[in-house]
Design a protein around this motif. Structure first.
Motif, mmCIF file in Angstrom:
data_model
loop_
_atom_site.group_PDB
_atom_site.id
_atom_site.type_symbol
_atom_site.label_atom_id
_atom_site.label_comp_id
_atom_site.label_asym_id
_atom_site.label_seq_id
_atom_site.Cartn_x
_atom_site.Cartn_y
_atom_site.Cartn_z
ATOM 1 N N GLU A 331 0.831 -1.207 0.000
ATOM 2 C CA GLU A 331 0.000 0.000 0.000
ATOM 3 C C GLU A 331 0.863 1.252 0.000
ATOM 4 O O GLU A 331 0.563 2.220 -0.707
ATOM 5 C CB GLU A 331 -0.923 -0.012 1.218
ATOM 6 N N PHE A 332 1.935 1.231 0.796
ATOM 7 C CA PHE A 332 2.851 2.368 0.804
ATOM 8 C C PHE A 332 3.525 2.523 -0.557
ATOM 9 O O PHE A 332 3.657 3.635 -1.079
ATOM 10 C CB PHE A 332 3.901 2.175 1.902
ATOM 11 N N GLY A 333 3.953 1.394 -1.137
ATOM 12 C CA GLY A 333 4.595 1.444 -2.446
ATOM 13 C C GLY A 333 3.670 1.983 -3.519
ATOM 14 O O GLY A 333 4.105 2.744 -4.399
ATOM 15 N N GLU A 334 2.392 1.610 -3.453
ATOM 16 C CA GLU A 334 1.437 2.139 -4.424
ATOM 17 C C GLU A 334 1.279 3.649 -4.258
ATOM 18 O O GLU A 334 1.230 4.397 -5.240
ATOM 19 C CB GLU A 334 0.083 1.459 -4.255
ATOM 20 N N ARG A 341 6.873 9.620 -7.727
ATOM 21 C CA ARG A 341 8.213 9.797 -7.159
ATOM 22 C C ARG A 341 9.156 8.657 -7.520
ATOM 23 O O ARG A 341 10.370 8.837 -7.529
ATOM 24 C CB ARG A 341 8.115 9.920 -5.637
ATOM 25 N N VAL A 342 8.579 7.471 -7.779
ATOM 26 C CA VAL A 342 9.397 6.305 -8.086
ATOM 27 C C VAL A 342 8.564 5.368 -8.954
ATOM 28 O O VAL A 342 7.330 5.405 -8.933
ATOM 29 C CB VAL A 342 9.851 5.599 -6.783
ATOM 30 N N SER A 343 9.231 4.543 -9.728
ATOM 31 C CA SER A 343 8.533 3.600 -10.590
ATOM 32 C C SER A 343 7.896 2.482 -9.759
ATOM 33 O O SER A 343 8.461 2.049 -8.750
ATOM 34 C CB SER A 343 9.511 2.996 -11.597
ATOM 35 N N PRO A 344 6.730 1.980 -10.184
ATOM 36 C CA PRO A 344 6.137 0.825 -9.484
ATOM 37 C C PRO A 344 7.043 -0.402 -9.479
ATOM 38 O O PRO A 344 6.935 -1.248 -8.594
ATOM 39 C CB PRO A 344 4.844 0.568 -10.271
ATOM 40 N N PHE A 345 7.928 -0.508 -10.476
ATOM 41 C CA PHE A 345 8.856 -1.643 -10.508
ATOM 42 C C PHE A 345 9.827 -1.595 -9.328
ATOM 43 O O PHE A 345 10.338 -2.625 -8.901
ATOM 44 C CB PHE A 345 9.626 -1.652 -11.824
ATOM 45 N N VAL A 346 10.072 -0.398 -8.808
ATOM 46 C CA VAL A 346 10.961 -0.253 -7.653
ATOM 47 C C VAL A 346 10.174 -0.349 -6.358
ATOM 48 O O VAL A 346 10.541 -1.084 -5.433
ATOM 49 C CB VAL A 346 11.719 1.096 -7.720
#
Length: 406
Positions: A331-334, A341-346
């Motif tokens: 959830e934080f990554g999403e 700010r950053v790619s979903p792959f990261v």
């Protein structure tokens, strides 16, 4: 060769009971948590009680999408833990069943539940989310007959003010009624009535308020004075205000888009960069939540087998903590990826591969390292910590007894 042997069917029955129980209990706990909040919301808006259950029904797909991975984990873990503590697992291993062979049934469950969860998060949940928001909108706007609030002065259009003391059966049984009607021609009608009810008419934009046993005051430029009259029954036509139309599903509301719609929004240049980033982040979030279910059987088996001469349930606790923590990390990554700010792959797939590496290492230690026990070291440390706590507790009690004696 049979696809499932008698041993496989035995394991399948062992998994089914805790899996179904966990799924039902988790979903019901989430429903009960929301039920009280929805009852308060509907009561505050003056809506009928039945709307609560319609709203809860639209929340079920979201709850099941969260509960299914946890149910799969606990179903497999508790089944194999029971086999391990009763030495049945040792017998299966002794007659030639490897851990890889024992994972056949858990993966049947996993692939079946992945298909179910894919249907839920890819299609059912977006539509349910939209209908839930639509019910909230209709409730606030009064489209569900919920605009009459008991004990308050309600404005019906520009000309009518209505107050009722009690309302039963969704407006078909009103009591303690006050109504004030004014027109642009200077006419005024004010009445109080003992009881009344709303009646529908052939015109969908017109309601009839039937008043019984009341007193009315009429004022008009055509009258020389004020007229006061009593009545046994009086009908007042009420024009329904024009209702705003609820928005269309999807678009910038990513939770309401299906899988393919998310990809379409993410690649549509007519949308802003922020909208496209959020859609792509949500697509990857759903994908990674489904992908992790492929690893759950390995994790459950790794945590299910306790060290010899141990009946500790530490693996159960660790499994729940890992699944819940990983979900929160996603959830934080999403959220970070949605901000661009950053790619979903990261932010999403890198934690997935790190989690996968940990699970594969745990399974390798259990299945291929002689005497390997992934949670053995953790159990030893918890056991030492428990002994230390017990010693501290005993010493504390002794000190209190000495102080009391002194």
């Amino acid at each position: 060769m049979k696809l499932l042997t008698a041993n496989d069917r035995y394991i399948a029955r062992k998994i089914a009971i805790p899996l179904i129980a966990t799924l039902v209990i988790a979903a019901m706990l989430l429903v009960l948590d929301q039920m009280l909040r929805l009852f308060d919301f509907v009561a505050a808006e003056g809506g009928p009680v039945g709307i609560v259950f319609r709203m809860l029904a639209n929340l079920l797909p979201e709850y099941f999408s969260v509960a299914i991975p946890l149910a799969l984990m606990l179903g497999i873990l508790l089944a194999f833990r029971g086999l391990a503590t009763s030495s049945e697992l040792d017998v299966m291993r002794a007659v030639g069943f490897s851990y890889r062979r024992l994972l056949r049934v858990p993966y049947f469950y996993a692939f079946g539940l992945i298909a179910v969860n894919l249907t839920i998060v890819g299609y059912l949940q977006p539509y349910a989310e939209y209908y839930y928001e639509q019910l909230q909108f209709d409730l606030r706007s009064g489209a569900l007959g919920a605009s009459i609030k008991v004990g308050q002065f309600n404005k019906l259009g520009d000309d009518i003010t209505l107050r009722v003391e009690q309302s039963r059966d969704n407006g078909t049984d009103l009591s303690g009624i006050f109504v004030d009607v004014g027109t642009k021609k200077g006419e005024h009608f004010t009445a109080t009535a003992q009881s009344g009810q709303f009646l529908s008419t052939a015109d969908p934009n017109l309601l009839l308020l039937r008043l019984r046993n009341g007193t009315a005051i009429q004022q008009s430029p055509n009258f020389e004075g004020t007229r006061v009259l009593t009545f046994r029954m009086q009908d007042l036509p009420i024009d329904l205000p024009a209702m705003k139309q609820f928005r269309l599903r999807g678009g910038v509301e990513n939770q309401e888009n299906t899988f393919f719609e998310l990809l379409r929004v993410a690649n549509d240049p007519t949308y802003s960069k922020e909208t496209r980033d959020a859609a792509f982040a949500n697509f990857n979030f759903r994908a990674v939540e489904l992908a992790v279910m492929l690893l759950i059987p390995l994790l459950a088996l790794s945590l299910a087998v306790p060290p010899k001469r141990s009946s500790s349930a530490l693996g159960v606790v660790i499994s729940v903590v890992l699944i819940v923590t990983y979900h929160k990390v996603n959830e934080f990554g999403e959220g970070v990826a949605a901000l661009g700010r950053v790619s979903p792959f990261v932010s999403l797939w890198l934690p997935f591969f790190a989690f996968a590496a940990l699970i594969i290492w745990m399974y390798y230690v259990l299945a291929y390292v002689p005497g390997g026990q992934p949670i053995g070291a953790i159990e030893k440390r918890f056991e030492k910590f428990g002994k230390w706590l017990r010693r501290r507790f005993k010493f504390g009690q002794r000190d209190k007894k000495h102080e009391a004696a002194a």
